[in-house]
Structures are given as structure tokens and as C-alpha cells.
Scaffold this active site. Structure first.
Site, PDB file in Angstrom:
ATOM      1  N   TYR A 165      -8.976  31.237 -39.919  1.00 23.03           N
ATOM      2  CA  TYR A 165      -9.791  30.023 -39.802  1.00 23.03           C
ATOM      3  C   TYR A 165      -8.926  28.825 -39.373  1.00 23.03           C
ATOM      4  O   TYR A 165      -9.299  28.046 -38.482  1.00 23.03           O
ATOM      5  CB  TYR A 165     -10.436  29.792 -41.162  1.00 23.03           C
ATOM      6  CG  TYR A 165     -11.423  28.680 -41.272  1.00 23.03           C
ATOM      7  CD1 TYR A 165     -12.651  28.723 -40.617  1.00 23.03           C
ATOM      8  CD2 TYR A 165     -11.153  27.577 -42.092  1.00 23.03           C
ATOM      9  CE1 TYR A 165     -13.570  27.698 -40.773  1.00 23.03           C
ATOM     10  CE2 TYR A 165     -12.067  26.559 -42.253  1.00 23.03           C
ATOM     11  CZ  TYR A 165     -13.278  26.621 -41.582  1.00 23.03           C
ATOM     12  OH  TYR A 165     -14.184  25.599 -41.748  1.00 23.03           O
ATOM     13  N   LYS A 169      -9.307  26.650 -36.048  1.00 28.09           N
ATOM     14  CA  LYS A 169      -9.724  25.261 -36.189  1.00 28.09           C
ATOM     15  C   LYS A 169      -8.739  24.280 -35.543  1.00 28.09           C
ATOM     16  O   LYS A 169      -9.156  23.302 -34.930  1.00 28.09           O
ATOM     17  CB  LYS A 169      -9.927  24.925 -37.678  1.00 28.09           C
ATOM     18  CG  LYS A 169     -11.174  25.564 -38.280  1.00 28.09           C
ATOM     19  CD  LYS A 169     -12.426  25.205 -37.501  1.00 28.09           C
ATOM     20  CE  LYS A 169     -13.712  25.366 -38.280  1.00 28.09           C
ATOM     21  NZ  LYS A 169     -14.900  25.080 -37.453  1.00 28.09           N
TER      22      LYS A 169
HETATM   23  P1  NAI Z   1     -23.159  26.731 -42.784  1.00 24.19           P
HETATM   24  O1  NAI Z   1     -22.856  28.163 -43.075  1.00 24.19           O
HETATM   25  O2  NAI Z   1     -24.120  26.036 -43.663  1.00 24.19           O
HETATM   26  O3  NAI Z   1     -23.656  26.582 -41.282  1.00 24.19           O
HETATM   27  C1  NAI Z   1     -23.053  27.241 -40.219  1.00 24.19           C
HETATM   28  C2  NAI Z   1     -24.152  27.811 -39.327  1.00 24.19           C
HETATM   29  O4  NAI Z   1     -23.552  28.478 -38.207  1.00 24.19           O
HETATM   30  C3  NAI Z   1     -25.024  28.853 -40.027  1.00 24.19           C
HETATM   31  O5  NAI Z   1     -26.386  28.457 -39.978  1.00 24.19           O
HETATM   32  C4  NAI Z   1     -24.797  30.136 -39.249  1.00 24.19           C
HETATM   33  O6  NAI Z   1     -25.950  30.958 -39.149  1.00 24.19           O
HETATM   34  C5  NAI Z   1     -24.365  29.596 -37.881  1.00 24.19           C
HETATM   35  N1  NAI Z   1     -23.630  30.581 -37.120  1.00 24.19           N
HETATM   36  C6  NAI Z   1     -22.646  31.399 -37.557  1.00 24.19           C
HETATM   37  N2  NAI Z   1     -22.230  32.181 -36.578  1.00 24.19           N
HETATM   38  C7  NAI Z   1     -22.940  31.870 -35.456  1.00 24.19           C
HETATM   39  C8  NAI Z   1     -22.943  32.312 -34.122  1.00 24.19           C
HETATM   40  N3  NAI Z   1     -22.137  33.310 -33.699  1.00 24.19           N
HETATM   41  N4  NAI Z   1     -23.790  31.737 -33.249  1.00 24.19           N
HETATM   42  C9  NAI Z   1     -24.631  30.759 -33.647  1.00 24.19           C
HETATM   43  N5  NAI Z   1     -24.696  30.307 -34.920  1.00 24.19           N
HETATM   44  C10 NAI Z   1     -23.848  30.841 -35.817  1.00 24.19           C
HETATM   45  O7  NAI Z   1     -21.748  25.967 -42.774  1.00 24.19           O
HETATM   46  P2  NAI Z   1     -21.348  24.410 -42.759  1.00 24.19           P
HETATM   47  O8  NAI Z   1     -20.570  24.129 -43.968  1.00 24.19           O
HETATM   48  O9  NAI Z   1     -22.503  23.567 -42.416  1.00 24.19           O
HETATM   49  O10 NAI Z   1     -20.279  24.409 -41.566  1.00 24.19           O
HETATM   50  C11 NAI Z   1     -20.499  23.864 -40.289  1.00 24.19           C
HETATM   51  C12 NAI Z   1     -19.172  23.771 -39.571  1.00 24.19           C
HETATM   52  O11 NAI Z   1     -18.298  22.883 -40.268  1.00 24.19           O
HETATM   53  C13 NAI Z   1     -18.412  25.089 -39.459  1.00 24.19           C
HETATM   54  O12 NAI Z   1     -17.759  25.150 -38.220  1.00 24.19           O
HETATM   55  C14 NAI Z   1     -17.408  25.007 -40.579  1.00 24.19           C
HETATM   56  O13 NAI Z   1     -16.280  25.828 -40.339  1.00 24.19           O
HETATM   57  C15 NAI Z   1     -17.073  23.530 -40.529  1.00 24.19           C
HETATM   58  N6  NAI Z   1     -16.495  23.013 -41.744  1.00 24.19           N
HETATM   59  C16 NAI Z   1     -17.267  22.854 -42.849  1.00 24.19           C
HETATM   60  C17 NAI Z   1     -16.700  22.346 -44.004  1.00 24.19           C
HETATM   61  C18 NAI Z   1     -17.514  22.048 -45.192  1.00 24.19           C
HETATM   62  O14 NAI Z   1     -16.976  21.429 -46.125  1.00 24.19           O
HETATM   63  N7  NAI Z   1     -18.796  22.432 -45.242  1.00 24.19           N
HETATM   64  C19 NAI Z   1     -15.261  22.081 -44.101  1.00 24.19           C
HETATM   65  C20 NAI Z   1     -14.554  22.217 -42.859  1.00 24.19           C
HETATM   66  C21 NAI Z   1     -15.165  22.683 -41.735  1.00 24.19           C
END
Ligand code: NAI
Length: 308
Positions: A165, A169
Site C-alpha cells: 500500500y 500510495k
Molecule cells: P472505502 O472502502 O470505503 O471505499 C473505497 C471504494 O473503492 C469502495 O467502495 C470499493 O468498492 C471501491 N473499489 C475498490 N476497488 C475498486 C476497483 N478496482 N474499481 C473501482 N472501485 C473500486 O475506503 P475509503 O476509506 O473511503 O478510501 C478511499 C481512498 O482513500 C482509498 O484510496 C484509500 O486507500 C484512501 N485512504 C483512506 C484513508 C482513510 O482513513 N479512510 C487513509 C488513507 C488513504
């Protein structure tokens, strides 16, 4: 309307991973401000298993119920051309891409399988490449584009158990910095955020009282600002969460200079290690020319950068 009002009327915004968490919040907020939104989401689990078209469609229904405009796309971000085609078919253009989709496959490095490495690199780094690459020619042609990459504190600082990751990132910030250079003359701005927010990704690692203060709504204002017409800065990296937003930048220490004609040994370097570690008059370079200038000064030659 105040001077700095941010409005997305007639703008088409693609939000990847828009079915949950942060992406859903962005999609809703863009739509509230008049954007036509493509809600992309494959609909799999938090570790990237499975797929479900309902996930993107549900957010589209919510946007439509509040009077907004959106279409769903359930392709993987690895098929970026299909994601962008949905924007073109439905709305005829693409103005902004928020690369947000992703999942985790954590594990300490000595136990990490090649599949866990590949899948995480693919969804974050290759997925953001694929969607951005598909939108890029349209943004160039129209002389306007906004791209947001989603990094993570794990990428900026490293984090135990997240080698895959973290690599993906910070790779995204490297990609963004180069695209910022390439896109600037065409009106395309590319910035990176490292968010912290309550979502299904963090719900298992943080207690409820912490999650309560980490609403996705505390991240979305930055994403909206970076995608707005008003914004002019590019290639920057921001940490954001819980109502706190800060910019992160590189810092270069004073550095040790050796005579490049005479050369120097590892022992001589060791004896002057404090100069390498001394940030008293640190530089904050924003492009590669400053590094090349420092190197060039040391060898007495002016080093140019490749043509832009
Ligand atoms: P989440 O799991 O709630 O949302 C991520 C979404 O991406 C999900 O709905 C999933 O179905 C979709 N997804 C996964 N693989 C996919 C693909 N191949 N094609 C299309 N859609 C796909 O996660 P969250 O927390 O909202 O994360 C959003 C972004 O922020 C991610 O990139 C995560 O790595 C990043 N992030 C989040 C943090 C946090 O504190 N929540 C911290 C650091 C980074």
C-alpha cells in the site's frame, strides 16, 4: 454568490470508488454544487474481493433523489477507458477525475504474498493511471482538467504491515508531480491528498470516538477546492482529516560538498555526516532543476533539464 464561490455547473466529474466512504461523500458534494457526476465503483469488499453493481447505483439514486445528476459505472478502475467512456457517453466531456478507489491487503513484508503486492499496486497505482490516462487527451484538448490522486500517510511515512500500500500510495504522488509538470500548460492541475477518515477501511482499526471526529465531510472541501476553476496550484501534496489540512513538501538538507576532482571515501563522508543531516538552512525544492543546479555547482558545470 461570493467571489470565491465554488460551483461545478456544466462540469463533469468522475469519482472512482464513489460507492462508499470518502468517494461517496465527494460524489454527493460535487453533485450538490451542480456537477454531473460519474460514480464509479466495482462494489467489492474492503480487501478487493467480489463485485456488486448496486454499490455505485445506490449513490447515483441518492444523488438523483436530492435533484442532482449522476450516472453509475461499475467497471474496475483498471479499465479506465470504460470509466471515462461512461462520462463521455452520458455527458460528452470529462473535467475532473478523483482517483479514490482502492482496498487493503495488509501483512508484514516477510509474509506478504506476490498476489497481495500485485493487487494493491494494481488497484491504487495502475487504476489511477488507467482512469487518468483515459481522461488526459480530453482534458488537453479542452485546455482544462483537474486530477486528484489519493495517497496515504502510510505512503509518506511508511507503516508497519503496509509495504504494498505504501509503495503504491507514494508512487501516486510521484505520478502526480510529473503530470503536474506535463499538464500545467494545458490547464490541467494534478494534486495529491493523504486523507484520514472514518470508513469501512478504518472502522476495524480505530475506536468509535475517534471515528466520530473523522467524518469524510472534513476531507471533501479540499477535494472540491482542488477540482475547482478557482484553484491554480498543482503538484502539491496535502494531509487532511478531522478538520485539519496541511501541505507537505520535500526538504533538502544543507548537504556536504566534496571536491569532485579529488573524489572522496566512505570514511571522509562518515566524518562529515552531520552536514548531510543538517537542516539548519534547508532548501524546499519544488522541481528537479534545483537538485541538478546543486549537483552542477559542485562539478562546475551548468546542468540543464530536459525540454518541457
Ligand atoms: P472505502 O472502502 O470505503 O471505499 C473505497 C471504494 O473503492 C469502495 O467502495 C470499493 O468498492 C471501491 N473499489 C475498490 N476497488 C475498486 C476497483 N478496482 N474499481 C473501482 N472501485 C473500486 O475506503 P475509503 O476509506 O473511503 O478510501 C478511499 C481512498 O482513500 C482509498 O484510496 C484509500 O486507500 C484512501 N485512504 C483512506 C484513508 C482513510 O482513513 N479512510 C487513509 C488513507 C488513504
Amino acid at each position: 454568490m461570493s467571489d470565491n464561490q465554488i460551483d461545478f455547473t456544466d462540469r463533469v466529474v468522475v469519482v472512482t470508488g464513489g460507492g462508499n466512504g470518502l468517494g461517496k461523500c465527494y460524489a454527493m458534494e460535487f453533485a450538490k454544487r451542480g456537477a454531473k457526476v460519474v460514480v464509479n465503483d466495482l462494489g467489492g469488499t474492503g480487501t478487493g474481493a467480489g463485485a456488486d453493481q448496486i454499490v455505485a447505483q445506490k449513490v447515483v439514486s441518492e444523488i438523483q433523489a436530492m435533484g442532482g445528476t449522476a450516472v453509475a459505472n461499475s467497471d474496475s478502475v483498471l479499465e479506465g477507458d470504460k470509466v471515462v467512456q461512461t462520462a463521455l457517453d452520458a455527458f460528452g466531456r470529462v473535467d475532473a477525475v478523483v482517483n479514490n478507489a482502492g482496498f487493503l491487503r495488509d501483512g508484514s513484508f516477510h509474509k506478504m504474498t506476490e498476489a497481495d503486492w500485485d493487487l494493491v499496486l494494481k488497484v491504487h497505482l495502475y487504476g489511477s493511471f488507467a482512469v487518468t490516462r483515459a481522461a488526459w487527451p480530453y482534458m488537453r484538448d479542452q485546455g482544462f482538467g483537474r486530477v486528484v490522486m489519493t495517497a496515504s500517510g502510510a505512503g509518506i511515512y511508511g507503516n508497519f504491515g503496509q509495504a504494498n500500500y505504501a509503495a503504491a500510495k507514494l508512487g501516486l504522488h510521484g505520478l502526480a508531480q510529473t503530470l503536474a509538470h506535463e499538464g500545467r500548460a494545458k490547464g490541467i492541475l494534478v494534486n495529491t491528498i493523504a486523507p484520514v477518515a472514518a470508513s469501512r477501511l478504518t472502522s476495524t482499526v480505530m475506536p468509535p470516538e475517534v471515528l466520530e471526529g473523522l467524518k469524510p465531510e472534513y476531507v471533501s472541501p479540499l477535494v472540491l477546492l482542488l477540482c475547482s476553476e478557482n484553484h491554480t496550484e498543482t503538484g502539491q501534496l496535502f494531509e487532511v482529516g478531522g478538520g485539519w489540512i496541511a501541505r507537505i513538501r520535500w526538504q533538502q538538507s544543507n548537504g556536504a560538498r566534496f571536491d569532485s576532482d579529488e573524489g572522496f571515501s566512505a570514511e571522509e563522508l562518515s566524518a562529515r555526516w552531520d552536514e548531510v543531516q543538517n537542516f539548519d538552512s534547508a532548501q524546499t525544492p519544488s522541481d528537479i532543476s534545483s537538485t541538478l543546479q546543486a549537483v552542477g555547482e559542485n562539478i562546475g558545470v551548468k546542468i540543464g533539464v530536459a525540454p518541457q
